[in-house]
Design a protein around this motif. Structure first.
Motif, PDB file in Angstrom:
ATOM      1  N   GLY A  66      46.806 -21.619  -8.602  1.00 59.05           N
ATOM      2  CA  GLY A  66      47.343 -20.819  -9.693  1.00 59.05           C
ATOM      3  C   GLY A  66      46.276 -20.418 -10.684  1.00 59.05           C
ATOM      4  N   ALA A  67      46.655 -19.505 -11.547  1.00 65.71           N
ATOM      5  CA  ALA A  67      45.777 -19.115 -12.649  1.00 65.71           C
ATOM      6  C   ALA A  67      45.660 -20.272 -13.636  1.00 65.71           C
ATOM      7  CB  ALA A  67      46.336 -17.871 -13.345  1.00 65.71           C
ATOM      8  N   GLY A  68      44.526 -20.361 -14.304  1.00 66.28           N
ATOM      9  CA  GLY A  68      44.348 -21.405 -15.304  1.00 66.28           C
ATOM     10  C   GLY A  68      45.110 -21.071 -16.573  1.00 66.28           C
ATOM     11  N   ILE A  69      46.049 -21.939 -16.952  1.00 66.57           N
ATOM     12  CA  ILE A  69      46.906 -21.718 -18.118  1.00 66.57           C
ATOM     13  C   ILE A  69      46.564 -22.761 -19.180  1.00 66.57           C
ATOM     14  CG2 ILE A  69      49.260 -21.525 -18.973  1.00 66.57           C
ATOM     15  CD1 ILE A  69      48.591 -19.421 -16.874  1.00 66.57           C
ATOM     16  N   PHE A  70      45.928 -22.333 -20.253  1.00 58.07           N
ATOM     17  CA  PHE A  70      45.546 -23.236 -21.334  1.00 58.07           C
ATOM     18  C   PHE A  70      46.763 -23.571 -22.209  1.00 58.07           C
ATOM     19  CE2 PHE A  70      43.946 -23.921 -25.694  1.00 58.07           C
ATOM     20  CZ  PHE A  70      43.135 -25.032 -25.462  1.00 58.07           C
ATOM     21  N   ALA A  71      46.810 -24.820 -22.701  1.00 56.30           N
ATOM     22  CA  ALA A  71      47.895 -25.298 -23.584  1.00 56.30           C
ATOM     23  C   ALA A  71      49.246 -25.223 -22.881  1.00 56.30           C
ATOM     24  CB  ALA A  71      47.930 -24.526 -24.901  1.00 56.30           C
ATOM     25  N   SER A  72      49.288 -25.712 -21.625  1.00 58.27           N
ATOM     26  CA  SER A  72      50.511 -25.626 -20.831  1.00 58.27           C
ATOM     27  C   SER A  72      51.684 -26.301 -21.530  1.00 58.27           C
ATOM     28  CB  SER A  72      50.293 -26.264 -19.457  1.00 58.27           C
ATOM     29  OG  SER A  72      49.879 -27.607 -19.576  1.00 58.27           O
ATOM     30  N   HIS A  73      52.843 -25.697 -21.389  1.00 57.64           N
ATOM     31  CA  HIS A  73      54.100 -26.115 -22.009  1.00 57.64           C
ATOM     32  C   HIS A  73      54.073 -25.978 -23.526  1.00 57.64           C
ATOM     33  CE1 HIS A  73      56.246 -28.435 -18.542  1.00 57.64           C
ATOM     34  NE2 HIS A  73      55.764 -27.259 -18.172  1.00 57.64           N
ATOM     35  N   GLY A  74      53.125 -25.188 -24.032  1.00 58.25           N
ATOM     36  CA  GLY A  74      53.109 -24.818 -25.438  1.00 58.25           C
ATOM     37  C   GLY A  74      53.061 -23.308 -25.539  1.00 58.25           C
ATOM     38  N   TYR A  75      52.334 -22.805 -26.547  1.00 61.66           N
ATOM     39  CA  TYR A  75      52.052 -21.371 -26.606  1.00 61.66           C
ATOM     40  C   TYR A  75      50.793 -21.170 -25.778  1.00 61.66           C
ATOM     41  CZ  TYR A  75      51.362 -16.643 -28.386  1.00 61.66           C
ATOM     42  OH  TYR A  75      51.207 -15.268 -28.484  1.00 61.66           O
ATOM     43  N   GLU A  76      50.960 -20.618 -24.595  1.00 64.03           N
ATOM     44  CA  GLU A  76      49.952 -20.691 -23.549  1.00 64.03           C
ATOM     45  C   GLU A  76      49.017 -19.481 -23.564  1.00 64.03           C
ATOM     46  OE1 GLU A  76      52.931 -23.090 -20.467  1.00 64.03           O
ATOM     47  OE2 GLU A  76      52.824 -20.906 -20.422  1.00 64.03           O
ATOM     48  N   ARG A  77      47.907 -19.638 -22.822  1.00 62.83           N
ATOM     49  CA  ARG A  77      46.951 -18.537 -22.716  1.00 62.83           C
ATOM     50  C   ARG A  77      46.290 -18.549 -21.348  1.00 62.83           C
ATOM     51  NH1 ARG A  77      41.290 -17.793 -26.030  1.00 62.83           N
ATOM     52  NH2 ARG A  77      40.596 -19.220 -24.373  1.00 62.83           N
TER      53      ARG A  77
ATOM     54  N   ILE B 261      65.281 -28.714 -22.458  1.00 58.79           N
ATOM     55  CA  ILE B 261      65.276 -28.433 -21.020  1.00 58.79           C
ATOM     56  C   ILE B 261      63.818 -28.359 -20.598  1.00 58.79           C
ATOM     57  CG2 ILE B 261      65.836 -26.759 -19.218  1.00 58.79           C
ATOM     58  CD1 ILE B 261      68.209 -25.860 -20.931  1.00 58.79           C
ATOM     59  N   GLY B 262      63.390 -29.285 -19.752  1.00 55.30           N
ATOM     60  CA  GLY B 262      61.993 -29.370 -19.358  1.00 55.30           C
ATOM     61  C   GLY B 262      61.215 -30.269 -20.312  1.00 55.30           C
ATOM     62  N   GLY B 263      59.961 -30.527 -19.955  1.00 55.22           N
ATOM     63  CA  GLY B 263      59.158 -31.463 -20.711  1.00 55.22           C
ATOM     64  C   GLY B 263      58.126 -30.772 -21.590  1.00 55.22           C
ATOM     65  N   TYR B 264      58.277 -30.888 -22.903  1.00 55.12           N
ATOM     66  CA  TYR B 264      57.323 -30.291 -23.834  1.00 55.12           C
ATOM     67  C   TYR B 264      57.283 -31.111 -25.114  1.00 55.12           C
ATOM     68  CZ  TYR B 264      61.742 -28.132 -25.375  1.00 55.12           C
ATOM     69  OH  TYR B 264      63.045 -27.917 -25.765  1.00 55.12           O
ATOM     70  N   MET B 265      56.244 -30.928 -25.886  1.00 54.67           N
ATOM     71  CA  MET B 265      56.117 -31.590 -27.178  1.00 54.67           C
ATOM     72  C   MET B 265      56.969 -30.846 -28.200  1.00 54.67           C
ATOM     73  SD  MET B 265      52.015 -32.359 -27.250  1.00 54.67           S
ATOM     74  CE  MET B 265      51.594 -30.618 -27.006  1.00 54.67           C
ATOM     75  N   MET B 266      57.757 -31.584 -28.950  1.00 60.31           N
ATOM     76  CA  MET B 266      58.668 -30.929 -29.887  1.00 60.31           C
ATOM     77  C   MET B 266      57.915 -30.181 -30.986  1.00 60.31           C
ATOM     78  SD  MET B 266      61.563 -31.429 -28.561  1.00 60.31           S
ATOM     79  CE  MET B 266      62.566 -30.739 -29.862  1.00 60.31           C
ATOM     80  N   ASN B 267      56.723 -30.668 -31.349  1.00 60.39           N
ATOM     81  CA  ASN B 267      55.976 -29.947 -32.385  1.00 60.39           C
ATOM     82  C   ASN B 267      55.557 -28.557 -31.923  1.00 60.39           C
ATOM     83  OD1 ASN B 267      54.004 -31.645 -30.743  1.00 60.39           O
ATOM     84  ND2 ASN B 267      52.594 -30.273 -31.787  1.00 60.39           N
ATOM     85  N   SER B 268      55.511 -28.335 -30.585  1.00 61.39           N
ATOM     86  CA  SER B 268      55.097 -27.026 -30.071  1.00 61.39           C
ATOM     87  C   SER B 268      56.152 -25.950 -30.282  1.00 61.39           C
ATOM     88  CB  SER B 268      54.760 -27.122 -28.581  1.00 61.39           C
ATOM     89  OG  SER B 268      55.929 -27.271 -27.796  1.00 61.39           O
ATOM     90  N   ILE B 269      57.390 -26.338 -30.587  1.00 61.84           N
ATOM     91  CA  ILE B 269      58.435 -25.339 -30.805  1.00 61.84           C
ATOM     92  C   ILE B 269      58.841 -25.233 -32.270  1.00 61.84           C
ATOM     93  CG2 ILE B 269      59.329 -25.594 -28.463  1.00 61.84           C
ATOM     94  CD1 ILE B 269      61.727 -27.144 -29.721  1.00 61.84           C
ATOM     95  N   GLU B 270      58.244 -26.040 -33.136  1.00 60.05           N
ATOM     96  CA  GLU B 270      58.599 -25.993 -34.554  1.00 60.05           C
ATOM     97  C   GLU B 270      58.244 -24.629 -35.141  1.00 60.05           C
ATOM     98  OE1 GLU B 270      57.982 -28.587 -38.674  1.00 60.05           O
ATOM     99  OE2 GLU B 270      56.937 -29.167 -36.835  1.00 60.05           O
ATOM    100  N   GLY B 271      59.200 -24.005 -35.799  1.00 59.49           N
ATOM    101  CA  GLY B 271      58.992 -22.684 -36.374  1.00 59.49           C
ATOM    102  C   GLY B 271      59.182 -21.537 -35.397  1.00 59.49           C
TER     103      GLY B 271
END
Length: 346
Positions: free
Chosen positions: A315-326, A91-101
């Motif tokens: 908006g606030a600057g969100i690093f590594a969007s659609h991953g584990y963000e900061r 659901i939504g657009g993200y890289m699958m490796n970003s959710i591994e584990g």
């Protein structure tokens, strides 16, 4: 700036703690409504579940609407595999490796909850060697391993899990001593927390607004139609409060409010952008203007739907969007400050 950072973090942590992938947002909308009730701010709930709060201003014929979205990335059970694992559909657009584990929670249609972990279909180098390393991380090669003693389709079905159940990624929220915030779903829950606090600040300080301001909390932005309907009809200026994208070759920053000049849906309104940047200059708010090549917003959805409105994206600057963000509290506070000053400006 005399803002209560602890209250902003309180809102943000609560919002991040409630799972809400697109299509599964009722729980978080209930939380938003509860907070608005505490503030005695009137709101409506649209037919598809968005919440629109209203702060009355002197002029109700020319209205401003600010949006943020509570829906996040996630997944859905596509099928139950013969081993008892769950095939997933994003659901939504993200890289699958970003959710591994990643640890996940499965929410069934009848309200049961189960936990599990996203793994590739070849998760062990001790078994698969280079095949494990080289396997393409695509939905077909990923699965959820349930934290249950099961090994067949029938056993999973007996638990009550079925195709169409939602898979929610754990947020893993962390506030650091240096002011950084690390979490999944800062896109766009950071903005929701900012708008909720801005609403509280305006109410608590009895700020007189020149124009009526609407706070539109949408729930289908990640799938493209969040603010395509039900915008208050007197809206003339629509500001999507989403995220900036710091990273490779970008001008955005985790320490500033980011103002988007153009994204994949086209340029945002120049007059409104000038107004926002001038506020930043006048009020000494650190800001960055940027262009995002692979991005759309609630404002994009509203324009595609035919709304005759001037739009902006901040908006606030969100690093590594659609991953584990900061992001950083500096960016959140700059964004909040711009919103407050914009709402007050004639």
């Amino acid at each position: 700036m005399n803002y209560n950072e602890d209250k902003i973090k309180y809102y943000l942590l609560n919002i991040l703690s409630i799972a809400s992938p697109s299509g599964y947002t009722q729980n978080i909308m209930d939380y938003i409504k509860d907070e608005l009730n505490l503030l005695n701010v009137p709101y409506i709930v649209t037919n598809k579940g968005a919440v629109v709060a209203t702060l009355k201003g002197k002029d109700s014929n020319y209205q401003r609407t600010l949006s943020a979205h509570v829906d996040t990335l996630g997944a859905m059970v596509k099928k139950i595999n013969s081993s008892g694992s769950l095939a997933i559909d994003p659901i939504g657009g993200y890289m699958m490796n970003s959710i591994e584990g990643e640890n996940v929670t499965i929410e069934t249609i009848d309200g049961k909850t189960f936990t599990g972990t996203v793994q590739s279909t070849k998760p062990s180098v001790h078994i698969s060697g280079n095949d494990a390393r080289e396997l393409k991380r695509t939905p077909e090669n990923m699965e959820v391993i349930l934290d249950e003693k099961i090994s067949s389709i029938n056993e999973v079905e007996e638990l009550g899990i079925s195709v169409g159940d939602f898979i929610c990624f754990n947020a893993r929220t962390l506030f650091t001593k240096k002011g950084f915030i690390k979490s999944r779903h800062l896109d766009d829950k950071a903005s929701v927390a900012i708008l909720l606090y801005a609403t509280k600040y305006i109410v608590d300080n009895n700020i007189e607004l020149p124009y009526t301001v609407n706070i539109f909390i949408s729930n289908y932005e990640e799938v493209g139609h969040g603010a395509s309907a039900a915008i208050p009809k007197e809206t003339k200026e629509f500001v999507s409060v989403d995220m900036g994208c710091p990273g490779l070759d970008q001008n955005s920053s985790e320490y500033s409010v980011c103002i988007c000049a153009k994204d994949s849906s086209g340029p945002y309104d120049l007059e409104l952008r000038k107004k926002l940047t001038q506020i930043c200059k006048d009020e000494n708010i650190d800001y960055k203007i940027d262009v995002y090549p692979h991005y759309g917003s609630d404002a994009s959805a509203a324009l595609r739907a035919g709304w005759d409105i001037k739009t902006a994206l901040i908006g606030a600057g969100i690093f590594a969007s659609h991953g584990y963000e900061r992001t950083h509290m500096d960016s959140i506070l700059c964004t909040l400050n711009l919103i407050i000053k914009y709402c007050k400006k004639e």
